[in-house]
Design a protein around this motif. Sequence first.
Motif, PDB file in Angstrom:
ATOM      1  N   THR A   1       0.821  -1.220   0.000  1.00 53.33           N
ATOM      2  CA  THR A   1       0.000   0.000   0.000  1.00 53.33           C
ATOM      3  C   THR A   1       0.855   1.271   0.000  1.00 53.33           C
ATOM      4  OG1 THR A   1      -0.231   0.097   2.418  1.00 53.33           O
ATOM      5  CG2 THR A   1      -1.891  -1.160   1.215  1.00 53.33           C
ATOM      6  N   GLY A   2       2.110   1.155   0.455  1.00 53.73           N
ATOM      7  CA  GLY A   2       3.010   2.313   0.401  1.00 53.73           C
ATOM      8  C   GLY A   2       3.174   2.788  -1.038  1.00 53.73           C
ATOM      9  N   ALA A   3       3.175   1.815  -1.978  1.00 55.80           N
ATOM     10  CA  ALA A   3       3.336   2.155  -3.398  1.00 55.80           C
ATOM     11  C   ALA A   3       2.165   3.012  -3.885  1.00 55.80           C
ATOM     12  CB  ALA A   3       3.446   0.882  -4.229  1.00 55.80           C
ATOM     13  N   ILE A   4       0.992   2.804  -3.299  1.00 55.27           N
ATOM     14  CA  ILE A   4      -0.178   3.579  -3.715  1.00 55.27           C
ATOM     15  C   ILE A   4      -0.007   5.040  -3.265  1.00 55.27           C
ATOM     16  CG2 ILE A   4      -2.701   3.664  -3.737  1.00 55.27           C
ATOM     17  CD1 ILE A   4      -2.747   0.755  -2.785  1.00 55.27           C
TER      18      ILE A   4
ATOM     19  N   GLN B   1      12.623  11.065  10.675  1.00 62.80           N
ATOM     20  CA  GLN B   1      11.638  12.079  10.279  1.00 62.80           C
ATOM     21  C   GLN B   1      10.337  11.416   9.817  1.00 62.80           C
ATOM     22  OE1 GLN B   1      13.339  14.739   7.426  1.00 62.80           O
ATOM     23  NE2 GLN B   1      11.447  15.881   7.168  1.00 62.80           N
ATOM     24  N   ARG B   2      10.487  10.357   8.994  1.00 67.07           N
ATOM     25  CA  ARG B   2       9.290   9.667   8.511  1.00 67.07           C
ATOM     26  C   ARG B   2       8.567   8.962   9.649  1.00 67.07           C
ATOM     27  NH1 ARG B   2       8.474   5.942   3.742  1.00 67.07           N
ATOM     28  NH2 ARG B   2      10.654   5.348   3.585  1.00 67.07           N
ATOM     29  N   ASP B   3       9.328   8.381  10.592  1.00 67.45           N
ATOM     30  CA  ASP B   3       8.705   7.735  11.763  1.00 67.45           C
ATOM     31  C   ASP B   3       7.835   8.742  12.491  1.00 67.45           C
ATOM     32  OD1 ASP B   3      10.052   5.398  11.291  1.00 67.45           O
ATOM     33  OD2 ASP B   3      11.378   5.512  13.038  1.00 67.45           O
TER      34      ASP B   3
ATOM     35  N   VAL C   1      -6.906  12.229   0.857  1.00 67.64           N
ATOM     36  CA  VAL C   1      -6.080  11.247   0.145  1.00 67.64           C
ATOM     37  C   VAL C   1      -6.380   9.848   0.678  1.00 67.64           C
ATOM     38  CG1 VAL C   1      -3.690  10.464  -0.208  1.00 67.64           C
ATOM     39  CG2 VAL C   1      -4.233  12.905  -0.371  1.00 67.64           C
ATOM     40  N   ARG C   2      -6.423   9.706   1.980  1.00 66.53           N
ATOM     41  CA  ARG C   2      -6.629   8.378   2.581  1.00 66.53           C
ATOM     42  C   ARG C   2      -8.014   7.836   2.219  1.00 66.53           C
ATOM     43  NH1 ARG C   2      -2.156   7.526   5.415  1.00 66.53           N
ATOM     44  NH2 ARG C   2      -2.867   5.410   5.756  1.00 66.53           N
ATOM     45  N   GLU C   3      -9.022   8.709   2.225  1.00 68.63           N
ATOM     46  CA  GLU C   3     -10.390   8.261   1.905  1.00 68.63           C
ATOM     47  C   GLU C   3     -10.476   7.745   0.477  1.00 68.63           C
ATOM     48  OE1 GLU C   3     -12.928  11.540   2.877  1.00 68.63           O
ATOM     49  OE2 GLU C   3     -12.423  11.251   5.002  1.00 68.63           O
TER      50      GLU C   3
ATOM     51  N   GLN D   1       6.535  11.633  11.384  1.00 71.74           N
ATOM     52  CA  GLN D   1       5.360  12.049  10.592  1.00 71.74           C
ATOM     53  C   GLN D   1       4.297  10.946  10.556  1.00 71.74           C
ATOM     54  OE1 GLN D   1       8.070  14.748   7.601  1.00 71.74           O
ATOM     55  NE2 GLN D   1       7.181  12.897   6.778  1.00 71.74           N
ATOM     56  N   ASP D   2       4.725   9.706  10.341  1.00 65.74           N
ATOM     57  CA  ASP D   2       3.768   8.613  10.163  1.00 65.74           C
ATOM     58  C   ASP D   2       3.045   8.256  11.475  1.00 65.74           C
ATOM     59  OD1 ASP D   2       4.628   8.617   7.554  1.00 65.74           O
ATOM     60  OD2 ASP D   2       5.760   6.752   7.662  1.00 65.74           O
ATOM     61  N   THR D   3       3.700   8.541  12.618  1.00 59.46           N
ATOM     62  CA  THR D   3       3.055   8.182  13.891  1.00 59.46           C
ATOM     63  C   THR D   3       2.298   9.352  14.515  1.00 59.46           C
ATOM     64  OG1 THR D   3       5.150   8.627  15.028  1.00 59.46           O
ATOM     65  CG2 THR D   3       4.667   6.333  14.548  1.00 59.46           C
TER      66      THR D   3
ATOM     67  N   ASP E   1       0.752  -4.810   3.196  1.00 59.33           N
ATOM     68  CA  ASP E   1       1.618  -4.096   4.140  1.00 59.33           C
ATOM     69  C   ASP E   1       1.433  -2.598   4.034  1.00 59.33           C
ATOM     70  OD1 ASP E   1       3.487  -2.782   2.477  1.00 59.33           O
ATOM     71  OD2 ASP E   1       4.934  -4.400   2.560  1.00 59.33           O
ATOM     72  N   GLY E   2       1.661  -1.922   5.167  1.00 63.88           N
ATOM     73  CA  GLY E   2       1.465  -0.470   5.192  1.00 63.88           C
ATOM     74  C   GLY E   2       1.656   0.095   6.588  1.00 63.88           C
ATOM     75  N   ARG E   3       0.802   1.061   6.946  1.00 68.81           N
ATOM     76  CA  ARG E   3       0.898   1.691   8.263  1.00 68.81           C
ATOM     77  C   ARG E   3      -0.403   1.516   9.061  1.00 68.81           C
ATOM     78  NH1 ARG E   3       4.782   2.169   5.656  1.00 68.81           N
ATOM     79  NH2 ARG E   3       6.500   3.669   5.753  1.00 68.81           N
TER      80      ARG E   3
ATOM     81  N   ALA F   1       5.560  11.171   0.028  1.00 69.74           N
ATOM     82  CA  ALA F   1       4.454  10.233   0.283  1.00 69.74           C
ATOM     83  C   ALA F   1       4.082  10.273   1.760  1.00 69.74           C
ATOM     84  CB  ALA F   1       4.848   8.821  -0.125  1.00 69.74           C
ATOM     85  N   SER F   2       5.090  10.375   2.613  1.00 71.74           N
ATOM     86  CA  SER F   2       4.833  10.425   4.051  1.00 71.74           C
ATOM     87  C   SER F   2       4.006  11.671   4.390  1.00 71.74           C
ATOM     88  CB  SER F   2       6.170  10.419   4.798  1.00 71.74           C
ATOM     89  OG  SER F   2       5.986  10.609   6.168  1.00 71.74           O
ATOM     90  N   LEU F   3       4.312  12.800   3.773  1.00 68.99           N
ATOM     91  CA  LEU F   3       3.579  14.048   4.055  1.00 68.99           C
ATOM     92  C   LEU F   3       2.178  14.028   3.444  1.00 68.99           C
ATOM     93  CD1 LEU F   3       6.446  16.663   3.519  1.00 68.99           C
ATOM     94  CD2 LEU F   3       5.372  16.036   5.688  1.00 68.99           C
TER      95      LEU F   3
HETATM   96  O1   DC Z   1       5.855   1.764   2.900  1.00 68.15           O
HETATM   97  P1   DC Z   1       6.416   2.942   2.156  1.00 68.15           P
HETATM   98  O2   DC Z   1       7.727   3.408   2.751  1.00 68.15           O
HETATM   99  O3   DC Z   1       6.515   2.694   0.680  1.00 68.15           O
HETATM  100  O4   DC Z   1       5.341   4.128   2.359  1.00 68.15           O
HETATM  101  C1   DC Z   1       5.573   5.448   1.928  1.00 68.15           C
HETATM  102  C2   DC Z   1       4.752   6.403   2.798  1.00 68.15           C
HETATM  103  O5   DC Z   1       3.365   6.220   2.544  1.00 68.15           O
HETATM  104  C3   DC Z   1       4.923   6.231   4.300  1.00 68.15           C
HETATM  105  O6   DC Z   1       5.970   7.019   4.838  1.00 68.15           O
HETATM  106  C4   DC Z   1       3.586   6.619   4.863  1.00 68.15           C
HETATM  107  C5   DC Z   1       2.606   6.360   3.744  1.00 68.15           C
HETATM  108  N1   DC Z   1       1.773   5.176   3.952  1.00 68.15           N
HETATM  109  C6   DC Z   1       0.637   5.333   4.715  1.00 68.15           C
HETATM  110  O7   DC Z   1       0.387   6.423   5.233  1.00 68.15           O
HETATM  111  N2   DC Z   1      -0.221   4.293   4.885  1.00 68.15           N
HETATM  112  C7   DC Z   1       0.039   3.102   4.361  1.00 68.15           C
HETATM  113  N3   DC Z   1      -0.828   2.099   4.548  1.00 68.15           N
HETATM  114  C8   DC Z   1       1.217   2.903   3.603  1.00 68.15           C
HETATM  115  C9   DC Z   1       2.080   3.971   3.427  1.00 68.15           C
END
Ligand code: DC
Length: 226
Positions: free
Chosen positions: A35-38, A180-182, A109-111, A184-186, A129-131, A100-102
Amino acid sequence: MPKTYSIAIDGPAGAGKSTIAKRLAKELGYCYVDTGAIYRTVAYFFDLWGVAPKDIDGITRYIDELNIAIEYDEEGTQHMIMNGMDVTADIRTQEISQKASLISAHAIVREMLLDMQRDVAKTHNVIMDGRDIGTVVLPKANVKIFLTASAEVRAQRRTDELLAKGQKANYNQILKEIQQRDYQDTHREVAPLKLARDSIKVDTSNLDIDGVIAELKRIIGEKIPL
Ligand code: DC
């Protein structure tokens, strides 16, 4: 419709999710969904349009112009199709990782991406796989795994991976980007990366790939007939 099984693998950047999930999917005959690729495809699209990842007005204005499709080749490799163009290779840069993280922090976007992810799981056995797979996308997944490792181990692995490919890699820079990504993502409001209540945490800091695969197969085997 036949019953399908789903395995959710969440975790921070660089924990080895895609390597592990891809191999497990092959061994179990499941469909692997990265799903990160999306999210990377969304970031790439807006990058082409010159819209900054935090520019919510620009994103809202142009998001309807974006059409995303997921396709699989004969080897089961996932391809990202953006408005008819295969962008699978283009989305794998450090710049797009950060963007992508931002961009993934925006609810709009998520919806937009939610049903696309859920639809695959309705018709296929999936390892996704994803977050937010175990918390939001597939809250009823049969198995939920939270794959993690220390930021230092993840940065070292990424550095080694780039060097092995003959590319330049600066450990300190990579560590900074991972941290930084950790963060932002959390810390985002919508669907942040967090451990689902019923998720099993696996720390891969001291395990090699075979070790992780063996541990995950053991966990999965307790919940799903393999
Ligand atoms: O898994 P990745 O590193 O390819 O993901 C890139 C970014 O996409 C990640 O930093 C946060 C976002 N992401 C997300 O918000 N939700 C997901 N399910 C997958 C990725």
